[in-house]
Design an enzyme around this catalytic site. Structure first.
Site, short mmCIF file in Angstrom:
data_model
loop_
_atom_site.label_atom_id
_atom_site.label_comp_id
_atom_site.label_asym_id
_atom_site.label_seq_id
_atom_site.Cartn_x
_atom_site.Cartn_y
_atom_site.Cartn_z
N GLU A 17 0.84 -1.20 0.00
CA GLU A 17 0.00 0.00 0.00
C GLU A 17 0.88 1.25 0.00
O GLU A 17 1.88 1.33 0.71
CB GLU A 17 -0.88 -0.01 1.26
CG GLU A 17 -1.83 1.18 1.31
CD GLU A 17 -3.06 0.88 2.13
OE1 GLU A 17 -3.77 -0.09 1.80
OE2 GLU A 17 -3.31 1.61 3.10
N ALA A 51 -9.42 11.14 2.78
CA ALA A 51 -10.85 11.42 2.98
C ALA A 51 -11.11 12.90 3.20
O ALA A 51 -12.19 13.39 2.91
CB ALA A 51 -11.37 10.61 4.16
N ARG A 107 -15.65 4.04 3.96
CA ARG A 107 -16.38 5.19 4.51
C ARG A 107 -15.43 6.38 4.62
O ARG A 107 -15.78 7.52 4.33
CB ARG A 107 -16.94 4.82 5.89
CG ARG A 107 -18.09 5.65 6.38
CD ARG A 107 -17.79 6.80 7.32
NE ARG A 107 -16.74 6.66 8.26
CZ ARG A 107 -16.91 6.41 9.56
NH1 ARG A 107 -18.11 6.23 10.05
NH2 ARG A 107 -15.86 6.38 10.37
N GLY A 108 -14.19 6.09 5.05
CA GLY A 108 -13.22 7.17 5.24
C GLY A 108 -13.20 7.62 6.68
O GLY A 108 -14.20 7.50 7.40
N GLN A 179 -7.75 -4.30 8.76
CA GLN A 179 -6.96 -3.32 9.49
C GLN A 179 -5.70 -4.03 9.99
O GLN A 179 -5.69 -5.25 10.12
CB GLN A 179 -7.81 -2.81 10.67
CG GLN A 179 -7.18 -1.77 11.56
CD GLN A 179 -6.81 -0.52 10.79
OE1 GLN A 179 -5.80 -0.50 10.08
NE2 GLN A 179 -7.61 0.53 10.93
N LYS A 275 7.73 3.39 1.41
CA LYS A 275 9.11 3.05 1.80
C LYS A 275 9.61 1.86 0.98
O LYS A 275 9.45 0.70 1.38
CB LYS A 275 9.15 2.70 3.29
CG LYS A 275 8.78 3.86 4.20
CD LYS A 275 8.79 3.40 5.64
CE LYS A 275 8.27 4.47 6.55
NZ LYS A 275 7.68 3.93 7.78
P1 FAD Z 1 -17.99 1.22 7.19
O1 FAD Z 1 -18.02 -0.11 6.58
O2 FAD Z 1 -19.03 2.20 6.79
O3 FAD Z 1 -18.05 1.00 8.79
C1 FAD Z 1 -17.83 2.09 9.68
C2 FAD Z 1 -18.60 1.83 10.98
O4 FAD Z 1 -20.01 1.88 10.73
C3 FAD Z 1 -18.35 0.45 11.61
O5 FAD Z 1 -18.45 0.61 13.02
C4 FAD Z 1 -19.50 -0.40 11.07
O6 FAD Z 1 -19.81 -1.50 11.92
C5 FAD Z 1 -20.64 0.62 11.03
N1 FAD Z 1 -21.60 0.39 9.95
C6 FAD Z 1 -21.34 -0.12 8.71
N2 FAD Z 1 -22.46 -0.14 7.97
C7 FAD Z 1 -23.45 0.38 8.76
C8 FAD Z 1 -24.82 0.63 8.55
N3 FAD Z 1 -25.42 0.32 7.39
N4 FAD Z 1 -25.55 1.19 9.58
C9 FAD Z 1 -24.95 1.50 10.76
N5 FAD Z 1 -23.63 1.27 11.01
C10 FAD Z 1 -22.90 0.72 10.03
N6 FAD Z 1 -9.42 5.82 5.22
C11 FAD Z 1 -9.25 6.82 4.31
O7 FAD Z 1 -9.66 7.95 4.58
N7 FAD Z 1 -8.62 6.58 3.10
C12 FAD Z 1 -8.16 5.35 2.76
O8 FAD Z 1 -7.61 5.18 1.67
C13 FAD Z 1 -8.34 4.27 3.69
N8 FAD Z 1 -7.93 3.01 3.41
C14 FAD Z 1 -8.18 1.98 4.30
C15 FAD Z 1 -7.83 0.66 3.95
C16 FAD Z 1 -8.06 -0.39 4.85
C17 FAD Z 1 -7.69 -1.80 4.48
C18 FAD Z 1 -8.67 -0.12 6.12
C19 FAD Z 1 -8.90 -1.23 7.10
C20 FAD Z 1 -9.03 1.18 6.45
C21 FAD Z 1 -8.80 2.24 5.55
N9 FAD Z 1 -9.18 3.55 5.85
C22 FAD Z 1 -8.99 4.57 4.94
C23 FAD Z 1 -9.80 3.88 7.14
C24 FAD Z 1 -11.34 3.76 7.08
O9 FAD Z 1 -11.85 4.73 6.20
C25 FAD Z 1 -11.85 3.98 8.50
O10 FAD Z 1 -11.50 2.89 9.31
C26 FAD Z 1 -13.34 4.31 8.61
O11 FAD Z 1 -13.57 4.77 9.95
C27 FAD Z 1 -14.29 3.14 8.34
O12 FAD Z 1 -14.31 2.79 7.02
P2 FAD Z 1 -15.15 1.51 6.52
O13 FAD Z 1 -15.11 1.53 5.05
O14 FAD Z 1 -14.72 0.30 7.25
O15 FAD Z 1 -16.61 1.97 7.03
#
Ligand code: FAD
Length: 291
Positions: A17, A51, A107-108, A179, A275
């Site tokens: 990444e 994000a 979600r971001g 994660q 890196k």
């Molecule tokens: P979601 O899947 O939307 O989940 C977020 C929270 O909401 C969780 O607690 C989930 O249980 C809950 N939830 C999900 N769906 C619902 C629903 N329908 N109703 C109610 N609650 C719900 N961040 C960046 O800004 N840019 C990046 O490029 C980036 N890359 C990442 C790559 C990886 C592999 C990982 C693990 C994280 C990355 N992140 C990145 C961080 C990520 O954006 C954050 O962890 C964010 O807080 C959650 O994103 P998510 O897509 O998991 O969200």
């Protein structure tokens, strides 16, 4: 190449990444670092998305360059935060025109200051909303999603987190990336639970090589990851010696990857960030294992 095709092959793979520059002035140095990683020919490279909006326009520039110049498949991240239905439509066209076949739908992280903002009027609330739209506009895109072996920090409990994860996968997620975590048993436990919940898509563990002591606090804050005593001892002992800490951190990550491979995981994603030396060292540590 679609990442889902790679994940269904028998081969062991590593992917890396990278993150885009925050400013235009940093573009060339980031481009250079990502090219050095691409020259190592990883299975694919993912490019994160700011994000907050600041770095978002560079994600595709970096991803396109890696794909075009080095033929390394790329995974372009995209977040709900800072996106509107209009910008997503435009981005999908741009992604498709550049030959990129993979999008990581997230979600971001909520930008500082907006944690308590009313988000009801945002076009996308959760990653699932973005995934549905990506699959609707472009069913042939390979779409990835994030998952959390130690639960997402905003989740009430793991059961609820896995319930939403299942909905996200059912909406069209082709694969998941985790994660970071520093104790593989947490991953094995998580895999058991999600398989039991009916989530069957490939899951790629995400491993972060910690190469300096300052990174530790930031990594824990961001991910809420548990630090095993073995890892804490390593930071206590070598944290003030940058070369020793880097070497120990790379070996710790390598050891985690070997254990994952030994336990049947085929594809590991490495948060090597920008890196090339760290990516190169991990690949050379695993040269006979990966061949
Ligand atoms: P979601 O899947 O939307 O989940 C977020 C929270 O909401 C969780 O607690 C989930 O249980 C809950 N939830 C999900 N769906 C619902 C629903 N329908 N109703 C109610 N609650 C719900 N961040 C960046 O800004 N840019 C990046 O490029 C980036 N890359 C990442 C790559 C990886 C592999 C990982 C693990 C994280 C990355 N992140 C990145 C961080 C990520 O954006 C954050 O962890 C964010 O807080 C959650 O994103 P998510 O897509 O998991 O969200």
């Amino acid at each position: 190449m679609k990442i889902i095709d790679l994940l269904t092959e028998e081969k062991l793979t590593l992917s890396f990444e990278v993150f885009p520059p925050k400013t235009e002035s940093a573009f060339d140095s980031v481009k250079h670092a990502t090219e050095e990683i691409a020259k190592l020919k990883p299975a694919f490279m993912s490019v994160t998305y700011g994000a907050g909006g600041g770095t978002s326009k560079y994600t595709l520039d970096i991803a396109k360059n890696i794909l075009k110049a080095y033929g390394v498949p790329t995974l372009a991240h995209l977040t709900c935060v800072s996106s509107t239905k209009q910008t997503v439509k435009e981005r999908i066209i741009d992604i498709k025109n550049s030959g990129i076949e993979n999008v990581m739908a997230l979600r971001g992280d909520i930008p500082k200051g907006l944690e308590n903002a009313d988000r009801d009027n945002w076009d996308y609330q959760h990653a699932i909303d973005l995934i549905r739209e990506l699959k609707e506009y472009s069913p042939d895109l390979c779409v990835g999603g994030a998952c959390y072996p130690e639960i997402h920090p905003e989740s009430v409990n793991q059961k609820e987190d896995i319930k939403y994860l299942k909905e996200k996968v059912d909406a069209g997620c082709d694969f998941l990336t985790t994660q970071m975590f520093f104790d593989n048993n947490l991953l094995y436990n998580f895999l058991y639970k999600i398989r039991e919940a009916g989530i069957t898509v490939p899951v790629m563990p995400g491993i972060m090589p910690i190469t300096n002591a300052n990174q530790v606090e930031r990594a824990i804050k961001l991910s809420g990851s548990f630090m095993p005593q073995r890892f804490k001892s390593l930071v206590d002992k070598f944290g003030t010696n940058p070369d020793a800490m880097k070497q120990a951190g790379i070996i710790y990550a390598t050891d985690q990857i070997i254990d994952l491979f030994a336990n049947g995981i085929k594809n590991v994603h490495v948060y090597s960030m920008n890196k090339p030396d760290v990516a190169e060292k991990i690949l050379s540590n695993l040269s006979s294992i990966l061949n």
